[in-house]
Write a protein that holds these residues in place. Sequence first.
Motif, PDB file in Angstrom:
ATOM      1  N   LEU A   1       0.832  -1.207   0.000  1.00 42.87           N
ATOM      2  CA  LEU A   1       0.000   0.000   0.000  1.00 42.87           C
ATOM      3  C   LEU A   1       0.861   1.249   0.000  1.00 42.87           C
ATOM      4  O   LEU A   1       1.794   1.373   0.802  1.00 42.87           O
ATOM      5  CB  LEU A   1      -0.904   0.012   1.232  1.00 42.87           C
ATOM      6  CG  LEU A   1      -1.706   1.303   1.468  1.00 42.87           C
ATOM      7  CD1 LEU A   1      -2.773   1.485   0.396  1.00 42.87           C
ATOM      8  CD2 LEU A   1      -2.340   1.299   2.862  1.00 42.87           C
ATOM      9  N   HIS A   2       0.537   2.177  -0.884  1.00 44.66           N
ATOM     10  CA  HIS A   2       1.173   3.490  -0.907  1.00 44.66           C
ATOM     11  C   HIS A   2       0.109   4.565  -0.720  1.00 44.66           C
ATOM     12  O   HIS A   2      -1.007   4.442  -1.225  1.00 44.66           O
ATOM     13  CB  HIS A   2       1.922   3.713  -2.220  1.00 44.66           C
ATOM     14  CG  HIS A   2       3.182   2.912  -2.324  1.00 44.66           C
ATOM     15  ND1 HIS A   2       4.439   3.467  -2.183  1.00 44.66           N
ATOM     16  CD2 HIS A   2       3.382   1.586  -2.536  1.00 44.66           C
ATOM     17  CE1 HIS A   2       5.351   2.518  -2.311  1.00 44.66           C
ATOM     18  NE2 HIS A   2       4.736   1.368  -2.525  1.00 44.66           N
ATOM     19  N   LEU A   3       0.484   5.612   0.009  1.00 47.63           N
ATOM     20  CA  LEU A   3      -0.409   6.755   0.234  1.00 47.63           C
ATOM     21  C   LEU A   3       0.201   7.972  -0.438  1.00 47.63           C
ATOM     22  O   LEU A   3       1.371   8.291  -0.221  1.00 47.63           O
ATOM     23  CB  LEU A   3      -0.599   7.005   1.734  1.00 47.63           C
ATOM     24  CG  LEU A   3      -1.314   5.873   2.477  1.00 47.63           C
ATOM     25  CD1 LEU A   3      -0.300   4.966   3.165  1.00 47.63           C
ATOM     26  CD2 LEU A   3      -2.291   6.428   3.494  1.00 47.63           C
ATOM     27  N   LEU A   4      -0.591   8.641  -1.239  1.00 50.18           N
ATOM     28  CA  LEU A   4      -0.051   9.696  -2.093  1.00 50.18           C
ATOM     29  C   LEU A   4      -0.936  10.935  -2.060  1.00 50.18           C
ATOM     30  O   LEU A   4      -2.143  10.850  -2.244  1.00 50.18           O
ATOM     31  CB  LEU A   4       0.045   9.177  -3.539  1.00 50.18           C
ATOM     32  CG  LEU A   4       0.631  10.115  -4.580  1.00 50.18           C
ATOM     33  CD1 LEU A   4       2.074  10.471  -4.253  1.00 50.18           C
ATOM     34  CD2 LEU A   4       0.554   9.478  -5.965  1.00 50.18           C
ATOM     35  N   GLY A   5      -0.280  12.089  -1.817  1.00 45.50           N
ATOM     36  CA  GLY A   5      -0.971  13.355  -1.969  1.00 45.50           C
ATOM     37  C   GLY A   5      -1.663  13.888  -0.739  1.00 45.50           C
ATOM     38  O   GLY A   5      -2.467  14.814  -0.831  1.00 45.50           O
ATOM     39  N   TYR A   6      -1.356  13.357   0.436  1.00 40.95           N
ATOM     40  CA  TYR A   6      -2.055  13.790   1.647  1.00 40.95           C
ATOM     41  C   TYR A   6      -1.339  14.901   2.400  1.00 40.95           C
ATOM     42  O   TYR A   6      -1.860  15.410   3.378  1.00 40.95           O
ATOM     43  CB  TYR A   6      -2.256  12.589   2.580  1.00 40.95           C
ATOM     44  CG  TYR A   6      -3.164  11.532   2.006  1.00 40.95           C
ATOM     45  CD1 TYR A   6      -4.545  11.686   2.031  1.00 40.95           C
ATOM     46  CD2 TYR A   6      -2.635  10.381   1.420  1.00 40.95           C
ATOM     47  CE1 TYR A   6      -5.381  10.711   1.493  1.00 40.95           C
ATOM     48  CE2 TYR A   6      -3.463   9.405   0.882  1.00 40.95           C
ATOM     49  CZ  TYR A   6      -4.834   9.571   0.924  1.00 40.95           C
ATOM     50  OH  TYR A   6      -5.661   8.620   0.389  1.00 40.95           O
ATOM     51  N   GLY A   7      -0.153  15.256   1.975  1.00 38.59           N
ATOM     52  CA  GLY A   7       0.611  16.275   2.693  1.00 38.59           C
ATOM     53  C   GLY A   7       2.065  15.876   2.783  1.00 38.59           C
ATOM     54  O   GLY A   7       2.498  14.875   2.194  1.00 38.59           O
ATOM     55  N   ASP A   8       2.827  16.616   3.554  1.00 29.94           N
ATOM     56  CA  ASP A   8       4.265  16.392   3.622  1.00 29.94           C
ATOM     57  C   ASP A   8       4.624  14.998   4.130  1.00 29.94           C
ATOM     58  O   ASP A   8       5.703  14.485   3.826  1.00 29.94           O
ATOM     59  CB  ASP A   8       4.929  17.440   4.503  1.00 29.94           C
ATOM     60  CG  ASP A   8       5.018  18.800   3.830  1.00 29.94           C
ATOM     61  OD1 ASP A   8       4.729  18.876   2.620  1.00 29.94           O
ATOM     62  OD2 ASP A   8       5.359  19.785   4.499  1.00 29.94           O
ATOM     63  N   TRP A   9       3.761  14.368   4.915  1.00 31.92           N
ATOM     64  CA  TRP A   9       4.083  13.035   5.432  1.00 31.92           C
ATOM     65  C   TRP A   9       4.037  11.981   4.332  1.00 31.92           C
ATOM     66  O   TRP A   9       4.494  10.859   4.524  1.00 31.92           O
ATOM     67  CB  TRP A   9       3.163  12.653   6.591  1.00 31.92           C
ATOM     68  CG  TRP A   9       1.701  12.557   6.267  1.00 31.92           C
ATOM     69  CD1 TRP A   9       0.850  13.591   6.009  1.00 31.92           C
ATOM     70  CD2 TRP A   9       0.914  11.365   6.187  1.00 31.92           C
ATOM     71  NE1 TRP A   9      -0.417  13.118   5.767  1.00 31.92           N
ATOM     72  CE2 TRP A   9      -0.405  11.757   5.867  1.00 31.92           C
ATOM     73  CE3 TRP A   9       1.194  10.009   6.354  1.00 31.92           C
ATOM     74  CZ2 TRP A   9      -1.445  10.837   5.714  1.00 31.92           C
ATOM     75  CZ3 TRP A   9       0.150   9.100   6.192  1.00 31.92           C
ATOM     76  CH2 TRP A   9      -1.144   9.508   5.881  1.00 31.92           C
ATOM     77  N   THR A  10       3.520  12.309   3.157  1.00 27.86           N
ATOM     78  CA  THR A  10       3.574  11.395   2.011  1.00 27.86           C
ATOM     79  C   THR A  10       4.352  12.013   0.856  1.00 27.86           C
ATOM     80  O   THR A  10       4.147  11.655  -0.302  1.00 27.86           O
ATOM     81  CB  THR A  10       2.157  11.005   1.543  1.00 27.86           C
ATOM     82  OG1 THR A  10       1.408  12.193   1.209  1.00 27.86           O
ATOM     83  CG2 THR A  10       1.424  10.255   2.631  1.00 27.86           C
ATOM     84  N   GLY A  11       5.271  12.931   1.174  1.00 30.41           N
ATOM     85  CA  GLY A  11       6.120  13.559   0.170  1.00 30.41           C
ATOM     86  C   GLY A  11       6.059  15.066   0.276  1.00 30.41           C
ATOM     87  O   GLY A  11       4.974  15.618   0.502  1.00 30.41           O
ATOM     88  N   PRO A  12       7.183  15.766   0.145  1.00 28.22           N
ATOM     89  CA  PRO A  12       7.204  17.218   0.253  1.00 28.22           C
ATOM     90  C   PRO A  12       6.203  17.872  -0.698  1.00 28.22           C
ATOM     91  O   PRO A  12       6.224  17.617  -1.905  1.00 28.22           O
ATOM     92  CB  PRO A  12       8.648  17.586  -0.114  1.00 28.22           C
ATOM     93  CG  PRO A  12       9.432  16.344   0.157  1.00 28.22           C
ATOM     94  CD  PRO A  12       8.508  15.203  -0.158  1.00 28.22           C
TER      95      PRO A  12
END
Length: 355
Positions: A316-327
């Motif tokens: 499972l990958h989480l994408l686009g929720y904020g800095d905790w899933t990528g700057p």
Amino acid sequence: MTHTSQVVVIGGGQAGLAAGYHLRRLGIDFVILDAQTTPGGAWQHAWDSLRLFSPAAYSSLPGRLMPQQPGEPYPDVQHVVQYLADYEKRYELPVERPVGVLGVHRDGQHLRVETDSGTWHARAVISATGTWWRPFLPAVPGRADFEGRQLHTVEYGTSNDFSGQRVVVVGGGNSAAQIAADLAYDTQLTWVTQRPPRYLADDIDGRALFDTATARRRALDEGRTDTGGVASLGDIVAVPPVREARDRGLLKASPMFSRLVPGGVEWADGTRAETDAIIWCTGFRPTLSHLAPLQLRGLRGHIATEGTRAVDEPRLHLLGYGDWTGPASATLIGVGRPAREAAREISALLTAGTT
């Protein structure tokens, strides 16, 4: 009906499309499940006067620059929706809509995605549902007693709905500032914030914010001192409508009130403001209820991740929720890099599973 795909992407907004772009480039079989009836993600539900806080060229998804909007240095909502629709069509992304995802379950070597229109079995899942669908309202004393209208950012449409009314806007971020600026000319506006508004310098826009967020993430990853990131610069990007209202003296913020009363709001010293409507620009929480069957949430509902990958469920990958899933991953320009990394990790996972 049962379907099989190597990867299921949940959400057809900007994060889901960016994921689809990179999955397509890697030759991975995937499907994007979108609960909306038309392209554009959450942008198609935003208020009429919303403007991006970056020029078009710095508000682009991977592979295709957003075209300039004639006469608008900062594109409006409809321009963004059209861009996302064109992007989806240009790259022939396999979007199924409307499909509401009910839950993601472990099922042996697969993840089982239950929806309102069938079941998908996948080797990996990317959750890209964003936050728009889960608005946050703070617990303020007396909120249930207020007799006027209360709405969140997601319900705001146009200033015409409040013409001549006494309106309180709550919040110190970009949404609050833009909505307050929209209302400043034809309402009796009260703008309240937890602390005095912090405007970024007028020449700073989304590109600088992305660079700042990326530099902070790099510093943290390398064990260097936390730079403070975007928060160190300020909270509000002075897009032209906000700048104009501010410079005309129409955006004067008051401290946060202490409670609501039937006819309005009240501060700790007993001062009151009679109010017809309150607009809560108080943020959002990640929309993650579809992941509840995986039982990944820890304290405060947070799912632990390494990059975009869930620590306790590597499929499972989480994408686009904020800095905790990528700057800056909740922005158009910022989601491309973590989307690429997620697609590469999934490709490695699929390859390992076939050897």
